[in-house]
Design a protein around this motif. Sequence first.
Motif, PDB file in Angstrom:
ATOM      1  N   GLY A 106      -8.228   5.444  -4.488  1.00 55.21           N
ATOM      2  CA  GLY A 106      -8.077   4.605  -5.681  1.00 55.21           C
ATOM      3  C   GLY A 106      -6.753   3.868  -5.697  1.00 55.21           C
ATOM      4  O   GLY A 106      -6.690   2.702  -6.121  1.00 55.21           O
ATOM      5  N   ALA A 107      -5.681   4.526  -5.249  1.00 57.24           N
ATOM      6  CA  ALA A 107      -4.366   3.873  -5.215  1.00 57.24           C
ATOM      7  C   ALA A 107      -4.369   2.705  -4.237  1.00 57.24           C
ATOM      8  O   ALA A 107      -3.791   1.647  -4.510  1.00 57.24           O
ATOM      9  N   VAL A 108      -5.030   2.898  -3.092  1.00 58.87           N
ATOM     10  CA  VAL A 108      -5.110   1.813  -2.103  1.00 58.87           C
ATOM     11  C   VAL A 108      -5.930   0.654  -2.670  1.00 58.87           C
ATOM     12  O   VAL A 108      -5.552  -0.521  -2.525  1.00 58.87           O
ATOM     13  N   GLU A 109      -7.038   0.983  -3.321  1.00 57.67           N
ATOM     14  CA  GLU A 109      -7.872  -0.071  -3.902  1.00 57.67           C
ATOM     15  C   GLU A 109      -7.155  -0.795  -5.023  1.00 57.67           C
ATOM     16  O   GLU A 109      -7.357  -1.996  -5.226  1.00 57.67           O
ATOM     17  N   ALA A 110      -6.308  -0.073  -5.756  1.00 60.07           N
ATOM     18  CA  ALA A 110      -5.532  -0.705  -6.824  1.00 60.07           C
ATOM     19  C   ALA A 110      -4.535  -1.714  -6.268  1.00 60.07           C
ATOM     20  O   ALA A 110      -4.099  -2.630  -6.979  1.00 60.07           O
TER      21      ALA A 110
ATOM     22  N   LEU B  99       2.270   8.110  -6.537  1.00 62.42           N
ATOM     23  CA  LEU B  99       1.541   9.300  -6.965  1.00 62.42           C
ATOM     24  C   LEU B  99       2.452  10.518  -6.865  1.00 62.42           C
ATOM     25  O   LEU B  99       3.214  10.660  -5.904  1.00 62.42           O
ATOM     26  N   ASP B 100       2.387  11.401  -7.833  1.00 60.40           N
ATOM     27  CA  ASP B 100       3.269  12.570  -7.876  1.00 60.40           C
ATOM     28  C   ASP B 100       3.082  13.450  -6.640  1.00 60.40           C
ATOM     29  O   ASP B 100       1.964  13.867  -6.313  1.00 60.40           O
ATOM     30  N   GLY B 101       4.193  13.727  -5.959  1.00 58.78           N
ATOM     31  CA  GLY B 101       4.161  14.632  -4.822  1.00 58.78           C
ATOM     32  C   GLY B 101       3.645  14.043  -3.533  1.00 58.78           C
ATOM     33  O   GLY B 101       3.527  14.751  -2.533  1.00 58.78           O
ATOM     34  N   VAL B 102       3.324  12.753  -3.525  1.00 60.52           N
ATOM     35  CA  VAL B 102       2.751  12.120  -2.331  1.00 60.52           C
ATOM     36  C   VAL B 102       3.847  11.443  -1.517  1.00 60.52           C
ATOM     37  O   VAL B 102       4.712  10.754  -2.071  1.00 60.52           O
ATOM     38  N   ARG B 103       3.807  11.677  -0.216  1.00 66.55           N
ATOM     39  CA  ARG B 103       4.679  10.950   0.710  1.00 66.55           C
ATOM     40  C   ARG B 103       3.788  10.257   1.735  1.00 66.55           C
ATOM     41  O   ARG B 103       3.014  10.899   2.436  1.00 66.55           O
ATOM     42  N   ALA B 104       3.902   8.940   1.793  1.00 60.00           N
ATOM     43  CA  ALA B 104       2.997   8.166   2.646  1.00 60.00           C
ATOM     44  C   ALA B 104       3.779   7.205   3.523  1.00 60.00           C
ATOM     45  O   ALA B 104       4.810   6.659   3.109  1.00 60.00           O
TER      46      ALA B 104
ATOM     47  N   VAL C 276       0.845  -1.202   0.000  1.00 63.53           N
ATOM     48  CA  VAL C 276       0.000   0.000   0.000  1.00 63.53           C
ATOM     49  C   VAL C 276       0.878   1.249   0.000  1.00 63.53           C
ATOM     50  O   VAL C 276       0.612   2.223  -0.716  1.00 63.53           O
ATOM     51  N   GLU C 277       1.926   1.228   0.797  1.00 67.50           N
ATOM     52  CA  GLU C 277       2.826   2.381   0.879  1.00 67.50           C
ATOM     53  C   GLU C 277       3.479   2.679  -0.466  1.00 67.50           C
ATOM     54  O   GLU C 277       3.558   3.839  -0.894  1.00 67.50           O
ATOM     55  N   ARG C 278       3.915   1.645  -1.158  1.00 68.76           N
ATOM     56  CA  ARG C 278       4.549   1.858  -2.468  1.00 68.76           C
ATOM     57  C   ARG C 278       3.549   2.415  -3.473  1.00 68.76           C
ATOM     58  O   ARG C 278       3.882   3.300  -4.272  1.00 68.76           O
TER      59      ARG C 278
ATOM     60  N   THR D 111       1.145  12.854   3.091  1.00 68.69           N
ATOM     61  CA  THR D 111       1.358  14.257   2.744  1.00 68.69           C
ATOM     62  C   THR D 111       1.147  14.399   1.243  1.00 68.69           C
ATOM     63  O   THR D 111       1.797  13.704   0.458  1.00 68.69           O
ATOM     64  N   THR D 112       0.242  15.292   0.843  1.00 71.13           N
ATOM     65  CA  THR D 112      -0.126  15.407  -0.565  1.00 71.13           C
ATOM     66  C   THR D 112       0.105  16.822  -1.077  1.00 71.13           C
ATOM     67  O   THR D 112       0.091  17.788  -0.293  1.00 71.13           O
ATOM     68  N   PRO D 113       0.308  16.981  -2.383  1.00 67.04           N
ATOM     69  CA  PRO D 113       0.376  18.330  -2.956  1.00 67.04           C
ATOM     70  C   PRO D 113      -1.008  18.977  -2.935  1.00 67.04           C
ATOM     71  O   PRO D 113      -2.034  18.291  -2.868  1.00 67.04           O
ATOM     72  N   THR D 114      -1.037  20.286  -2.996  1.00 68.88           N
ATOM     73  CA  THR D 114      -2.305  21.016  -2.963  1.00 68.88           C
ATOM     74  C   THR D 114      -3.172  20.624  -4.158  1.00 68.88           C
ATOM     75  O   THR D 114      -2.695  20.557  -5.296  1.00 68.88           O
TER      76      THR D 114
END
Length: 730
Positions: free
Chosen positions: A46-50, A17-22, A10-12, A34-37
């Motif tokens: 959606g990324a988690v579900e993927a 995603l661009d600009g995301v730190r999880a 899930v972390e990977r 942490t996400t970009p504005t």
Amino acid sequence: MTCASCANRVERKLNKLDGVRATVNFATERATVTTPTGLPLERLVGAVEAAGYTAAPVAEEPADEAADDAAFDDEAGELRERFLLSALLSAPVVAVSMVPAWQFPTWQWVVFALASVVVVVCAWPFHRAAAVNLRHGATTMDTLVSMGVVVAYLWSAYALLFGGAGEVGLRHEFSLLPGGGHTADVYFEVGVAVTTFLLLGRWLEARSKRRAGSALRALLALGAKDVAVLRGGTEVRVPIGGLRAGELFVVRPGEKVATDGEVVEGGSAVDRSLVTGESVPEEVGPGAAVVGGTLNTSGRLVVRATRVGADTQLAQMARLVEQAQTGKAQVQRLADRVSAVFVPVVLVIAAATLAGWLLSGAAADAAVTAAVAVLVIACPCALGLATPTALLVGTGRGAQLGILVKGPEVLESTRRVTTVVLDKTGTVTTGRMSVAELLPAEGVTAERLLRVAGAVESGSEHPIARAIAARAAEDAPLPPVEHFHSTEGLGVTGVVAGEDVVVGRPRLLAQHGVAGVNELERARAEAEARGSTVVAVAAGGRALGLVAVADAVKATSAAAITALRDLGLRPVLLTGDNTRVAEAVAARVGITDVIAEVLPGEKVDAVRHLQSRGEVVAMVGDGVNDAPALAAADLGLAMGTGADAAIEAGDLTLVRGDLRLAADAIRLSRRTLATIKGNLFWAFAYNAAGIPLAAFGLLNPMLAGAAMALSSVFVVSNSLRLRGFRASAS
């Protein structure tokens, strides 16, 4: 999620995603992102579900505890039911398979029927998770478990149906080691025992994780559920969410203070132990600040709400604790890198084990059994639980004691600290000036000296002036002062009962031509040597004497310094006060290194100077002027009784003003870090020893399943020992 590999997957996905730190925490099953504005929440979900999982945003307000309990009961209840069914059906399977004397003529067919229920129904969560991950091209712990159970079951079913193991009257000789060499042997007991042990481990793990997070849930539960609000002069009981800042609310004896506020009416003793760990109730009256979640023990209070909802101290404490629990220490990142490739490597080892045994001429059943043992023993549950469970327990216990840790990286900082820099005012001392001594001149009474000084000082807002005026007003009402004037940095003047009065530095008295000032010089020097700030008083052109004012040393400061030294740390006193006062205070608490007469901006320079000499510096402070130094230090410890800026800049927050908490915080942090490292060592050592034993045929899969389940329980239980941490500041 069922293991560290799930969390890493899930972390990977999120970090792609661009600009995301999880950061994904396996124990809490939460992601800190942490996400970009402008990035929509749907992209994260959606990324988690993927990745094959589900996700939902965490509510800003604390979750309903009853709903949390219900969710936990559902999860733990299902695991418990599956475990009990598996244990009930597995017991006869294992018993008959292991004891030849109990093997009746058609025993293997009965065992087959019972094992089928266990493998298909009880082990279904493992198969389902493995299938979901397989669809997404991933492998996890469930992959290893499912493969191990299914291979053992299918091999035995094949032997039963096509290999001659179904003959009536067959006897099966059981061995703790694989490799019996009988082509007609069946290993149903392996599949059912592994399933039972792992379900037991999952259930115990879920219960232990629940206990590990109990401190945070207890913290969240401290808040009141409803409150009696004064609206239009009438008490109206409303849910706590209906209370607004600025409103008045009533707190009766035995009730919790609903939110942070200021007492406007009434008096009582407030028990703060649930929030700060302070065991002695605090007397409060009009003008006193109270904290939400504390307990009103006696009188009726009317309080004006100053902070509500997420802005309260209790909510901020819970937020800090949760942030620390969802983070990752640097030592955990090694485990993450290992677990990311661990399962594929284990599958390769299992395949190599199978091939190696077959190529060496061993029987097929021995080769299959050894490969299954590799799959089962290698499950990386313990690796995934090693750090988060220790963080859950350690930071939760800290919150109960009044110690808030901002993040897991703070734990590693405490291990390296060599020097503790202590701000004086408000940290080592109380931060409240009070009259320490009255030194009247010859022929002057102490009462006259104090009364005259207090009358003039009542017109000033300076802390020293307020201390003198407050002490003087205790004996009798003060006479009025006329023609009051303040000279910045020197003192004040005024007229009291027709006499010109001067209170301040000797230089101010000299400027007004006061006689007898020099005769007081020796007494002034001696008082300053004892750590007091001295004010000279004159009336009618003649010196009346000296008033010595001191910031009292906290009763616990000396014990705190001793505790810091016992931890191998060198205490240093840092203050803007004059050197004589600073050295006197330092001597009273046992500090030998003093840095005095520094401006607020120079505190940072003092910290950096120590760092340039190779010291790893922890800074303890409480004021706004301490915030830059707290941020510059390798480890910042902010007193929670101080300014918000200082608390924000600190790495550790000490909820109450007891300096002993600083030593307790460092001890707890070091013990938590040691627990994490111990967990990781045993998790790695377990796999490093177990996989070779299984590959070389020295470990029965049934025992491997038991050992794997117990390794996870061991890691969680080891972390739970932190709940017994005892603070000296009690």
